[in-house]
Design a protein around this motif. Sequence first.
Motif, short mmCIF file in Angstrom:
data_model
loop_
_atom_site.label_atom_id
_atom_site.label_comp_id
_atom_site.label_asym_id
_atom_site.label_seq_id
_atom_site.Cartn_x
_atom_site.Cartn_y
_atom_site.Cartn_z
N TRP A 265 0.83 -1.19 0.00
CA TRP A 265 0.00 0.00 0.00
C TRP A 265 0.87 1.25 0.00
CZ3 TRP A 265 -4.47 -1.58 -1.38
CH2 TRP A 265 -5.07 -2.71 -0.82
N ILE A 266 0.41 2.30 -0.68
CA ILE A 266 1.13 3.57 -0.67
C ILE A 266 1.17 4.13 0.74
CG2 ILE A 266 1.04 5.97 -1.48
CD1 ILE A 266 -0.15 4.87 -4.12
N SER A 267 0.05 4.04 1.45
CA SER A 267 -0.01 4.36 2.88
C SER A 267 -0.98 3.38 3.52
CB SER A 267 -0.46 5.82 3.11
OG SER A 267 -1.75 6.04 2.57
N PRO A 268 -0.88 3.14 4.83
CA PRO A 268 -1.71 2.11 5.46
C PRO A 268 -3.20 2.37 5.27
CG PRO A 268 0.03 2.83 6.96
CD PRO A 268 0.04 3.78 5.80
N PRO A 269 -4.00 1.30 5.22
CA PRO A 269 -5.45 1.47 5.10
C PRO A 269 -6.01 2.33 6.23
CG PRO A 269 -4.84 -0.82 4.69
CD PRO A 269 -3.61 -0.14 5.18
N SER A 270 -6.98 3.16 5.88
CA SER A 270 -7.62 4.02 6.89
C SER A 270 -9.07 4.24 6.50
CB SER A 270 -6.89 5.36 7.01
OG SER A 270 -6.93 6.06 5.77
N ASP A 271 -9.89 4.57 7.50
CA ASP A 271 -11.31 4.85 7.24
C ASP A 271 -11.44 6.21 6.57
OD1 ASP A 271 -11.78 2.51 8.57
OD2 ASP A 271 -12.42 3.45 10.44
N ARG A 272 -12.31 6.28 5.57
CA ARG A 272 -12.56 7.55 4.91
C ARG A 272 -14.06 7.77 4.78
NH1 ARG A 272 -8.65 10.53 3.72
NH2 ARG A 272 -10.14 11.96 2.76
N SER A 273 -14.47 9.02 4.90
CA SER A 273 -15.89 9.37 4.80
C SER A 273 -16.14 10.06 3.47
CB SER A 273 -16.29 10.28 5.97
OG SER A 273 -15.52 11.48 5.95
N GLY A 274 -17.41 10.36 3.21
CA GLY A 274 -17.78 11.08 2.01
C GLY A 274 -18.29 10.17 0.92
N ALA A 275 -18.65 10.78 -0.20
CA ALA A 275 -19.17 10.03 -1.33
C ALA A 275 -18.17 8.97 -1.77
CB ALA A 275 -19.48 10.98 -2.48
N LEU A 276 -18.66 7.81 -2.11
CA LEU A 276 -17.92 6.62 -2.53
C LEU A 276 -17.41 5.83 -1.33
CD1 LEU A 276 -15.35 6.30 -5.44
CD2 LEU A 276 -14.98 5.14 -3.29
N TYR A 277 -16.76 6.50 -0.35
CA TYR A 277 -16.12 5.77 0.76
C TYR A 277 -17.11 5.35 1.83
CZ TYR A 277 -11.98 7.78 -1.43
OH TYR A 277 -11.01 8.15 -2.32
N GLU A 278 -17.96 6.26 2.28
CA GLU A 278 -19.03 5.95 3.23
C GLU A 278 -18.53 5.27 4.50
OE1 GLU A 278 -21.87 3.81 0.83
OE2 GLU A 278 -22.47 5.62 -0.27
N GLY A 279 -17.37 5.75 5.01
CA GLY A 279 -16.84 5.26 6.27
C GLY A 279 -16.03 3.98 6.19
N ARG A 280 -15.81 3.48 4.99
CA ARG A 280 -15.09 2.21 4.84
C ARG A 280 -13.57 2.40 4.88
NH1 ARG A 280 -19.02 1.89 0.38
NH2 ARG A 280 -20.68 0.44 0.91
N ARG A 281 -12.87 1.27 5.06
CA ARG A 281 -11.40 1.30 4.99
C ARG A 281 -10.95 1.40 3.55
NH1 ARG A 281 -7.26 -2.45 7.69
NH2 ARG A 281 -8.40 -4.11 6.63
#
Length: 299
Positions: A265-281
């Motif tokens: 991974w370019i950077s470690p997985p992290s939770d993201r919010s907003g359109a498309l991500y919706e709180g997922r890793r």
Amino acid sequence: MSIAHGTILGGLSTVPDLEQALRAYRDVLGLELVEQSKIDAGLAACWGCPANVGSPYAVLRPVSGEPCWFRLVEQPDHPDFRPTRSFGWAAFECTVEDVWRWPDALPEDLFTIVGPPKNIENMKPTFIPMQALGPGREMIYLNQVLVPESDLLLPPARSPVDRIFICVLAATDREKAIAWYREALGLERGADYTIPYTMINKAFELAPDTLTTLTMIQHARMPIVEIDDYPAAATERPRHADMLPPGNALVTLAMRDLDTCQVEWISPPSDRSGALYEGRRVATTVGPSGELVECVEVG
């Protein structure tokens, strides 16, 4: 809504003028604008593109509500970028209701038609493709599905322009790319096709009957990535330092479990919010042809 492993959740294109691109994607193609802001430091780090911090962006979605997002990021044009001449993401194939209406419906100041609707030689007539360049010289295919149920499951459009159902990869080494998508992301090898590929032959000034072999990467019968052989004259994608690649820049795929992906991974997985991500890793990696592959964990 359950999202299958490997589903294309989005395609990201870079454009020199976001407002112009919105006129193309929202006003002409009829996609719904769902988010507009600027790239934050966390997302730029996820992509390995620190110079994109603060870049204006927009997220659009088919009015059908299909879980597929079109993202547009504004950044300076690159003078050396020529569509269909370099390795990496070459096109996003979208399903449309009526392909025959689009040649007259695309304004010349926003789109350049490079392939009018036609049937593909040496392939079953399961869909009718059309190809155009958008405001950032990104390639989009507007494909009308004729036969949803064949060796592949092709999604009929439920809105005038609907989801991305195939992402086209210009490969440095087709077999190496096939192995990577299978072993790193747990996807499957589908059929090979050998066709006179009009876009490639035009771009490289080859004879119209020059043949190209491509391989479909899929999950079960769902197509995901079309991996194309490219001529020896193809080059690495020219790009601004620490910015997204020009044109078709990044593809987002749904992954069942990020921890099972055999990638760096370019950077470690992290939770993201907003359109498309919706709180997922979320995490991004670089594929074997230099392509950015963003993965969203869907469980």
